[in-house]
Design an enzyme around this catalytic site. Sequence first.
Site, PDB file in Angstrom:
ATOM      1  N   PHE A  58       1.175  -1.009  -0.360  1.00  0.00           N
ATOM      2  CA  PHE A  58       0.258   0.383   0.170  1.00  0.00           C
ATOM      3  C   PHE A  58       0.787   0.785   0.233  1.00  0.00           C
ATOM      4  O   PHE A  58       0.312   1.909  -0.334  1.00  0.00           O
ATOM      5  CB  PHE A  58      -1.254  -0.345   1.670  1.00  0.00           C
ATOM      6  CG  PHE A  58      -2.026   0.850   1.270  1.00  0.00           C
ATOM      7  CD1 PHE A  58      -3.063   0.625   0.349  1.00  0.00           C
ATOM      8  CD2 PHE A  58      -1.686   2.209   1.727  1.00  0.00           C
ATOM      9  CE1 PHE A  58      -4.453   1.993   0.717  1.00  0.00           C
ATOM     10  CE2 PHE A  58      -2.717   3.451   1.915  1.00  0.00           C
ATOM     11  CZ  PHE A  58      -4.367   2.883   1.411  1.00  0.00           C
ATOM     12  N   GLU A  59       2.025   1.099   0.617  1.00  0.00           N
ATOM     13  CA  GLU A  59       3.355   2.856   0.755  1.00  0.00           C
ATOM     14  C   GLU A  59       3.723   3.026  -0.406  1.00  0.00           C
ATOM     15  O   GLU A  59       4.443   3.713  -0.671  1.00  0.00           O
ATOM     16  CB  GLU A  59       3.668   2.445   1.668  1.00  0.00           C
ATOM     17  CG  GLU A  59       3.096   2.257   2.628  1.00  0.00           C
ATOM     18  CD  GLU A  59       2.090   0.878   3.464  1.00  0.00           C
ATOM     19  OE1 GLU A  59       2.612   0.390   3.288  1.00  0.00           O
ATOM     20  OE2 GLU A  59       0.957   1.367   3.786  1.00  0.00           O
ATOM     21  N   GLY A  85      -8.771 -13.914   3.693  1.00  0.00           N
ATOM     22  CA  GLY A  85     -10.257 -14.092   3.771  1.00  0.00           C
ATOM     23  C   GLY A  85     -11.051 -12.820   3.899  1.00  0.00           C
ATOM     24  O   GLY A  85     -12.011 -13.391   4.282  1.00  0.00           O
ATOM     25  N   THR A  86     -10.254 -12.030   3.478  1.00  0.00           N
ATOM     26  CA  THR A  86     -11.156 -11.029   3.530  1.00  0.00           C
ATOM     27  C   THR A  86     -10.432  -9.835   2.319  1.00  0.00           C
ATOM     28  O   THR A  86      -9.919 -10.618   1.768  1.00  0.00           O
ATOM     29  CB  THR A  86     -11.061 -10.043   4.764  1.00  0.00           C
ATOM     30  OG1 THR A  86      -9.824  -8.956   4.559  1.00  0.00           O
ATOM     31  CG2 THR A  86     -10.780 -11.126   6.303  1.00  0.00           C
ATOM     32  N   HIS A  88      -9.351  -7.821   2.627  1.00  0.00           N
ATOM     33  CA  HIS A  88      -8.695  -6.182   2.050  1.00  0.00           C
ATOM     34  C   HIS A  88      -7.242  -6.564   1.120  1.00  0.00           C
ATOM     35  O   HIS A  88      -6.524  -5.853   0.468  1.00  0.00           O
ATOM     36  CB  HIS A  88      -7.502  -6.335   3.175  1.00  0.00           C
ATOM     37  CG  HIS A  88      -7.030  -5.897   3.532  1.00  0.00           C
ATOM     38  ND1 HIS A  88      -7.008  -4.761   4.994  1.00  0.00           N
ATOM     39  CD2 HIS A  88      -5.468  -5.803   3.944  1.00  0.00           C
ATOM     40  CE1 HIS A  88      -6.674  -4.028   4.909  1.00  0.00           C
ATOM     41  NE2 HIS A  88      -5.122  -4.282   4.623  1.00  0.00           N
TER      42      HIS A  88
HETATM   43  C1  DLZ Z   1      -2.158  -5.763   5.939  1.00  0.00           C
HETATM   44  C2  DLZ Z   1      -1.332  -6.006   4.317  1.00  0.00           C
HETATM   45  C3  DLZ Z   1      -1.677  -7.493   5.021  1.00  0.00           C
HETATM   46  C4  DLZ Z   1      -2.928  -8.648   5.564  1.00  0.00           C
HETATM   47  N1  DLZ Z   1      -1.433  -8.203   3.279  1.00  0.00           N
HETATM   48  C5  DLZ Z   1      -0.525  -7.455   3.438  1.00  0.00           C
HETATM   49  C6  DLZ Z   1       0.435  -8.582   2.453  1.00  0.00           C
HETATM   50  O1  DLZ Z   1      -0.354  -9.572   1.871  1.00  0.00           O
HETATM   51  N2  DLZ Z   1       1.381  -7.644   0.773  1.00  0.00           N
HETATM   52  C7  DLZ Z   1       1.499  -6.920   1.622  1.00  0.00           C
HETATM   53  O2  DLZ Z   1       2.254  -5.811   0.589  1.00  0.00           O
HETATM   54  N3  DLZ Z   1       1.343  -5.861   2.851  1.00  0.00           N
HETATM   55  C8  DLZ Z   1       0.041  -6.178   3.867  1.00  0.00           C
HETATM   56  N4  DLZ Z   1      -0.281  -5.486   4.090  1.00  0.00           N
HETATM   57  C9  DLZ Z   1      -0.295  -4.192   3.953  1.00  0.00           C
HETATM   58  C10 DLZ Z   1      -0.382  -3.369   3.636  1.00  0.00           C
HETATM   59  O3  DLZ Z   1       0.200  -3.053   2.159  1.00  0.00           O
HETATM   60  C11 DLZ Z   1      -0.180  -1.714   4.283  1.00  0.00           C
HETATM   61  O4  DLZ Z   1       1.294  -1.548   4.593  1.00  0.00           O
HETATM   62  C12 DLZ Z   1      -1.208  -1.267   5.494  1.00  0.00           C
HETATM   63  O5  DLZ Z   1      -2.540  -1.873   5.580  1.00  0.00           O
HETATM   64  C13 DLZ Z   1      -0.800  -0.538   6.426  1.00  0.00           C
HETATM   65  O6  DLZ Z   1      -1.106   0.832   5.785  1.00  0.00           O
END
Ligand code: DLZ
Length: 155
Positions: A58-59, A85-86, A88
Amino acid sequence: MSGAGAPSIEVDGSGLRVTVVAASWHTEVMDGLVAGARRALEAAHVSHVSVVRVPGSFELPVAAARAVEHGADAVVALGVVIRGGTPHFEYVCQAATAGLTDVSVRSGVPVGFGVLTCDDEQQALDRAGLPGSREDKGAEAAQAAVATVVALRSL
Ligand code: DLZ
């Protein structure tokens, strides 16, 4: 999406400044992706390489945007998102993809897209450029970013 049909890319990136922005979730896969990107950039004779780690995929867009502000000629974005499972998964993948596209198109600076979006960890390991992996998506993203800089300069 199948990896079949991927082009063989050989480009000269001498003199380019390339920033690799890399998420930190799924350490083993991420280490493979970052190493693959480094190998590809070295093979393309890119000597100015910096690697910036962020927490999650996300960053990646904000880190890519900052790299562009700081003068990167190309950015390589690497991450691994594993479906849970969500919903997200969809939100993180969508935010990373749309954000990186936005940075690239608005700035005119190529961003290689090396974010794996997988159903499970094995799918990611198969694409991580590690011993035993079938594909090397970190290297592919780096080659694409450098090749696009070269292509844009020819316009
Ligand atoms: C929260 C989260 C989850 C559940 N899974 C991943 C993932 O598989 N790969 C990834 O790069 N980041 C994941 N994150 C974190 C989010 O990208 C982000 O860092 C958080 O929501 C904080 O902003």
